[in-house]
Design an enzyme around this catalytic site. Structure first.
Site, PDB file in Angstrom:
ATOM      1  N   LEU A  16       5.465  35.165  16.017  1.00 41.39           N
ATOM      2  CA  LEU A  16       5.897  36.596  16.730  1.00 41.39           C
ATOM      3  C   LEU A  16       7.028  36.155  17.814  1.00 41.39           C
ATOM      4  O   LEU A  16       7.748  37.029  18.121  1.00 41.39           O
ATOM      5  CB  LEU A  16       4.813  37.334  17.155  1.00 41.39           C
ATOM      6  CG  LEU A  16       4.801  38.509  17.771  1.00 41.39           C
ATOM      7  CD1 LEU A  16       5.470  39.456  17.379  1.00 41.39           C
ATOM      8  CD2 LEU A  16       3.645  39.078  18.579  1.00 41.39           C
ATOM      9  N   ASP A  67       4.184  24.174  28.315  1.00 40.78           N
ATOM     10  CA  ASP A  67       2.757  23.957  27.653  1.00 40.78           C
ATOM     11  C   ASP A  67       2.015  24.541  28.485  1.00 40.78           C
ATOM     12  O   ASP A  67       1.575  24.212  29.593  1.00 40.78           O
ATOM     13  CB  ASP A  67       2.709  22.402  27.650  1.00 40.78           C
ATOM     14  CG  ASP A  67       1.211  22.125  26.936  1.00 40.78           C
ATOM     15  OD1 ASP A  67       0.647  23.224  26.656  1.00 40.78           O
ATOM     16  OD2 ASP A  67       1.158  20.919  26.867  1.00 40.78           O
ATOM     17  N   ASN A  94       3.422  35.195  25.631  1.00 41.57           N
ATOM     18  CA  ASN A  94       3.173  35.416  24.295  1.00 41.57           C
ATOM     19  C   ASN A  94       2.325  34.123  23.830  1.00 41.57           C
ATOM     20  O   ASN A  94       1.600  34.283  22.712  1.00 41.57           O
ATOM     21  CB  ASN A  94       4.452  35.487  23.437  1.00 41.57           C
ATOM     22  CG  ASN A  94       4.430  35.178  22.099  1.00 41.57           C
ATOM     23  OD1 ASN A  94       4.009  36.236  21.398  1.00 41.57           O
ATOM     24  ND2 ASN A  94       4.862  34.037  21.528  1.00 41.57           N
ATOM     25  N   SER A 149      -4.002  41.548  20.963  1.00 43.77           N
ATOM     26  CA  SER A 149      -4.238  41.436  19.299  1.00 43.77           C
ATOM     27  C   SER A 149      -5.047  42.820  19.093  1.00 43.77           C
ATOM     28  O   SER A 149      -6.101  43.114  19.942  1.00 43.77           O
ATOM     29  CB  SER A 149      -4.884  40.247  18.881  1.00 43.77           C
ATOM     30  OG  SER A 149      -5.463  40.157  17.545  1.00 43.77           O
ATOM     31  N   TYR A 187     -10.991  33.312  18.808  1.00 41.49           N
ATOM     32  CA  TYR A 187      -9.498  34.131  19.106  1.00 41.49           C
ATOM     33  C   TYR A 187      -9.646  35.363  19.732  1.00 41.49           C
ATOM     34  O   TYR A 187      -9.167  35.873  20.812  1.00 41.49           O
ATOM     35  CB  TYR A 187      -8.748  33.972  18.091  1.00 41.49           C
ATOM     36  CG  TYR A 187      -7.375  34.471  18.217  1.00 41.49           C
ATOM     37  CD1 TYR A 187      -6.318  33.947  18.700  1.00 41.49           C
ATOM     38  CD2 TYR A 187      -7.068  36.001  17.500  1.00 41.49           C
ATOM     39  CE1 TYR A 187      -5.075  34.707  18.944  1.00 41.49           C
ATOM     40  CE2 TYR A 187      -5.965  36.472  17.669  1.00 41.49           C
ATOM     41  CZ  TYR A 187      -4.935  35.834  18.359  1.00 41.49           C
ATOM     42  OH  TYR A 187      -3.727  36.579  18.230  1.00 41.49           O
ATOM     43  N   LYS A 191      -8.614  37.332  23.393  1.00 39.83           N
ATOM     44  CA  LYS A 191      -7.787  38.155  23.709  1.00 39.83           C
ATOM     45  C   LYS A 191      -8.267  39.472  24.274  1.00 39.83           C
ATOM     46  O   LYS A 191      -7.744  40.114  25.124  1.00 39.83           O
ATOM     47  CB  LYS A 191      -7.281  38.696  22.274  1.00 39.83           C
ATOM     48  CG  LYS A 191      -6.126  37.323  21.602  1.00 39.83           C
ATOM     49  CD  LYS A 191      -4.960  37.507  22.547  1.00 39.83           C
ATOM     50  CE  LYS A 191      -3.968  36.688  21.911  1.00 39.83           C
ATOM     51  NZ  LYS A 191      -2.643  36.437  22.640  1.00 39.83           N
ATOM     52  N   THR A 222       1.957  36.204  10.312  1.00 45.70           N
ATOM     53  CA  THR A 222       2.394  35.131  11.145  1.00 45.70           C
ATOM     54  C   THR A 222       1.551  33.742  10.687  1.00 45.70           C
ATOM     55  O   THR A 222       2.059  33.004  11.231  1.00 45.70           O
ATOM     56  CB  THR A 222       2.152  35.415  12.699  1.00 45.70           C
ATOM     57  OG1 THR A 222       0.708  35.487  12.679  1.00 45.70           O
ATOM     58  CG2 THR A 222       2.678  36.412  13.079  1.00 45.70           C
TER      59      THR A 222
END
Length: 284
Positions: A16, A67, A94, A149, A187, A191, A222
């Site tokens: 993305l 990073d 992002n 997300s 994950y 988010k 993705t």
């Protein structure tokens, strides 16, 4: 010619992030795009690909080492932007990662996977945003974006059709569970934390000119969840009255560009999603 806006996007070399860079590079609005990549070589390869795909541009693009798991890297990044440009007009947070696959395979313990997810998806974002804030304040029209997300929605944990059937299905009774860990639990949890982080920045900056958004770019192929981009395209998801698979990441990239260019300003301070065009504010 209008002065170029200085724009930094983390994780810009792939997925993305790359598609957002591509959409911005193809825009008529001139940008100085700083493509953040953990490895400079990966960023350079992305730029080579970009210039093959977009032959003409009003913008410039260069790679910067970013990073988000390293404070030293982020401090060096922000100091470099300050020295060269003296300001930052747009920050797109992002960069993100999922370590649930490593947890499921036994490569990581629960603590290792969750800490790694939080460090990349939330802590690193907070460090960079805080470091970059003085440079955003030097912009005449600063924008701060957090890429979230649809899997992070608390309300949508009750849904069980399409892609949500995989995310929200309950296992059989008893312990231990077969396939004990959801494929994206750490994950999606981080988010959700990122959404709160965005709202905190909305509060912090309420009396300042920085426009803050969280962007939910839709169900995109993705490969982030480890399923693979082509397999994700085959996964059925209900969207209003139709069923679709994961969409081309270019759709999400263009949506991020729309937010950067003011086309969703009426939803400032909220979580805005790309796949509900008539009601783009995501229910959380």
């Amino acid at each position: 010619m209008a002065a170029k806006q200085i724009l930094l996007i983390t994780g810009g070399n792939t997925g993305l992030g790359y598609e957002a860079v591509k959409a911005l590079y193809a825009s008529a609005t001139p940008y100085e795009i700083l493509l953040g990549s953990r490895k400079i070589s990966n960023g350079e390869q992305a730029i080579e690909k970009l210039k093959e795909e977009v032959k003409e541009s009003a913008s410039s693009v260069s790679v910067v080492q970013a990073d988000v798991s390293s404070d030293e890297s982020l401090e060096k990044l922000v100091n470099g932007i300050e020295s060269k440009y003296g300001k930052l007009d747009v920050l797109i947070n992002n960069a993100g990662a999922s370590f649930d696959g490593a947890l499921q395979s036994g490569q990581m313990s629960i603590r290792e996977a969750y800490n790694a997810s939080w460090d990349t998806n939330v802590s690193g974002t907070q460090v960079l945003t805080t470091l970059a804030m003085p440079l955003l304040f030097k912009s005449s029209q600063p924008r701060l974006l957090f890429v979230t997300s649809g899997t992070s929605s608390l309300i949508q944990t009750d849904l069980s059709d399409g892609i949500f059937a995989r995310l929200n299905a309950a296992p059989d009774a008893g312990w231990p569970k077969q396939g004990q860990f959801n494929p994206v639990t750490s994950y999606r949890s981080t988010k959700t934390g990122l959404n709160m982080l965005m709202r905190e920045w909305v509060k912090i900056l309420r009396n300042d000119p920085v426009k803050v958004f969280a962007v939910s770019p839709g169900f995109l192929a993705t490969g982030l969840g480890g399923m693979g981009a082509e397999q994700m395209k085959k996964v059925s998801r209900r969207l209003r009255w139709v069923q679709i698979g994961a969409q081309d990441p270019a759709i999400g990239g263009k949506f991020i560009r729309d937010v950067v260019e003011g086309k969703r300003d009426q939803y400032e301070g909220q979580i805005v999603r790309s796949d509900f065009f008539d009601d783009p504010v995501q229910p959380y």
